[in-house]
Design a protein around this motif. Structure first.
Motif, mmCIF file in Angstrom:
data_model
loop_
_atom_site.group_PDB
_atom_site.id
_atom_site.type_symbol
_atom_site.label_atom_id
_atom_site.label_comp_id
_atom_site.label_asym_id
_atom_site.label_seq_id
_atom_site.Cartn_x
_atom_site.Cartn_y
_atom_site.Cartn_z
ATOM 1 N N VAL A 1 -17.459 -21.610 -43.198
ATOM 2 C CA VAL A 1 -16.715 -21.985 -44.398
ATOM 3 C C VAL A 1 -15.446 -21.137 -44.441
ATOM 4 C CG1 VAL A 1 -16.716 -22.100 -46.919
ATOM 5 C CG2 VAL A 1 -18.848 -22.505 -45.649
ATOM 6 N N ASP A 2 -14.293 -21.796 -44.472
ATOM 7 C CA ASP A 2 -13.040 -21.076 -44.695
ATOM 8 C C ASP A 2 -12.877 -20.858 -46.192
ATOM 9 O OD1 ASP A 2 -12.359 -20.997 -42.036
ATOM 10 O OD2 ASP A 2 -11.017 -22.720 -42.121
ATOM 11 N N VAL A 3 -12.807 -19.605 -46.598
ATOM 12 C CA VAL A 3 -12.531 -19.294 -48.003
ATOM 13 C C VAL A 3 -11.045 -18.951 -48.086
ATOM 14 C CG1 VAL A 3 -13.098 -17.875 -49.991
ATOM 15 C CG2 VAL A 3 -14.869 -18.422 -48.291
ATOM 16 N N ASN A 4 -10.282 -19.846 -48.693
ATOM 17 C CA ASN A 4 -8.840 -19.679 -48.800
ATOM 18 C C ASN A 4 -8.505 -19.047 -50.146
ATOM 19 O OD1 ASN A 4 -7.859 -21.154 -46.294
ATOM 20 N ND2 ASN A 4 -9.148 -22.724 -47.232
ATOM 21 N N PRO B 1 -12.624 -16.822 -42.927
ATOM 22 C CA PRO B 1 -13.686 -17.670 -42.371
ATOM 23 C C PRO B 1 -15.030 -16.966 -42.445
ATOM 24 C CG PRO B 1 -11.801 -17.484 -40.867
ATOM 25 C CD PRO B 1 -11.653 -16.414 -41.893
ATOM 26 N N MET B 2 -16.051 -17.666 -42.948
ATOM 27 C CA MET B 2 -17.382 -17.075 -43.134
ATOM 28 C C MET B 2 -18.421 -17.959 -42.452
ATOM 29 S SD MET B 2 -16.817 -14.392 -45.087
ATOM 30 C CE MET B 2 -18.406 -13.994 -45.800
ATOM 31 N N ARG B 3 -19.206 -17.350 -41.587
ATOM 32 C CA ARG B 3 -20.274 -18.095 -40.913
ATOM 33 C C ARG B 3 -21.578 -17.929 -41.684
ATOM 34 N NH1 ARG B 3 -21.473 -18.122 -34.410
ATOM 35 N NH2 ARG B 3 -23.487 -19.215 -34.458
ATOM 36 N N HIS B 4 -22.351 -19.003 -41.747
ATOM 37 C CA HIS B 4 -23.679 -18.915 -42.363
ATOM 38 C C HIS B 4 -24.735 -19.141 -41.282
ATOM 39 C CE1 HIS B 4 -23.583 -23.380 -42.463
ATOM 40 N NE2 HIS B 4 -22.350 -23.224 -42.884
ATOM 41 N N PHE B 5 -25.949 -18.644 -41.554
ATOM 42 C CA PHE B 5 -26.973 -18.567 -40.519
ATOM 43 C C PHE B 5 -28.322 -19.054 -41.020
ATOM 44 C CE2 PHE B 5 -23.849 -15.289 -39.695
ATOM 45 C CZ PHE B 5 -23.635 -15.350 -38.324
ATOM 46 N N SER B 6 -29.111 -19.586 -40.082
ATOM 47 C CA SER B 6 -30.520 -19.879 -40.334
ATOM 48 C C SER B 6 -31.356 -18.730 -39.775
ATOM 49 C CB SER B 6 -30.920 -21.191 -39.637
ATOM 50 O OG SER B 6 -30.844 -21.028 -38.221
ATOM 51 N N PRO C 1 -12.887 -23.227 -50.975
ATOM 52 C CA PRO C 1 -13.624 -23.305 -49.710
ATOM 53 C C PRO C 1 -13.307 -24.588 -48.939
ATOM 54 C CG PRO C 1 -15.026 -24.033 -51.492
ATOM 55 C CD PRO C 1 -13.706 -23.665 -52.122
ATOM 56 N N LEU C 2 -13.383 -24.475 -47.620
ATOM 57 C CA LEU C 2 -13.267 -25.628 -46.726
ATOM 58 C C LEU C 2 -14.397 -25.524 -45.717
ATOM 59 C CD1 LEU C 2 -11.762 -28.127 -45.631
ATOM 60 C CD2 LEU C 2 -10.384 -26.556 -44.239
#
Length: 254
Positions: free
Chosen positions: A181-184, A205-210, A172-173
């Motif tokens: 988060v980029d999951v490579n 690429p994965m976005r996280h949310f509130s 992850p980055l």
């Protein structure tokens, strides 16, 4: 949406996720649907992968139409000959099926792949337009408090079948300013007979949310939040909850 799930990842998708508990997830989703609309029969699935959720939903009597932009995934799903399932090649950011549904679902963090605001708004608006009045939209995403508390870590997964051995390295980055988060992925595939090895690379690429972020998104796209919980357990989300399930309802007053 960035390009991912190309022919490489699609080809090994079912093997990589052989341990995913679809048999537990589908009854949970059905309970959520029935809690709002016991008579629901038509379901729209966004990002159906290779059709594993759809297959179990159809066995329970639902008619499922699925949207998936990966032609390779759609081909694999069609080869499963799922009775009651209609797979469609389309992008969940912008689609028009010329019909409406009782419920829409998007599972396995598909919404987290929508990393840009415009893509999220387009997807939610399109989904609202495809739901009947009072229809529901169920999806799970990465949860920001957990991502920042736990921090993504490098993981290695080893699986095999009669033909191949597969090693998947996920590194992850974090992009803290973007909630992404980029999951490579590095995927190493060895033929068990010839011992020949291929190596493939993909970035997801994965976005996280509130919760407030999803609430705002819902409000501006014709929805309201009616339930938020930890996926599968129904517990209250916390900094230890990586995957959060949202149940939105099409707002008749929007």
């Amino acid at each position: 949406m960035d390009k991912n799930f190309d022919s490489t990842y699609s080809r090994y998708y079912d093997l990589l996720y052989y341990d995913k508990d679809y048999e537990k997830e589908v009854p949970y989703i059905i309970e959520l649907i029935r809690s709002v609309d016991p008579k629901a029969a038509k379901v729209l699935e966004l990002g159906f992968g290779t059709g594993n959720h759809a297959a179990l939903l159809c066995k329970k009597g639902y008619k499922v139409t699925g949207i998936e932009r990966s032609e390779e995934m759609v081909t694999i799903a069609k080869e499963k000959f799922i009775d009651g399932f209609t797979p469609v090649i389309a992008d969940i950011e912008n689609y028009n099926l010329h019909t409406t549904f009782d419920a829409a679902i998007s599972l396995f963090h598909v919404v987290s792949y929508l990393t840009e605001n415009a893509a999220l708004i387009n997807c939610f608006k399109s989904t609202s337009e495809h739901l009947k009045d009072g229809g529901i939209f169920i999806f799970d995403v990465w949860y920001s408090p957990a991502v920042y508390h736990q921090q993504p870590e490098t993981r290695i997964k080893r699986i095999n079948n009669n033909d191949i051995d597969v090693i998947r390295l996920a590194e992850p980055l974090l992009h803290t300013g973007k909630n992404v988060v980029d999951v490579n992925y590095e995927i190493i595939v060895m033929d068990r007979k010839t011992k020949l090895t291929d190596v493939y690379y993909e970035k997801h690429p994965m976005r996280h949310f509130s919760i407030p972020e999803i609430n705002l998104l819902a409000t501006i796209t014709g929805f309201k939040i009616i339930r938020v919980e930890e996926f599968l357990t129904a517990n209250q989300p916390s900094e230890n909850t990586w995957g959060v399930c949202f149940i939105l309802q099409k707002d008749l007053n929007a």
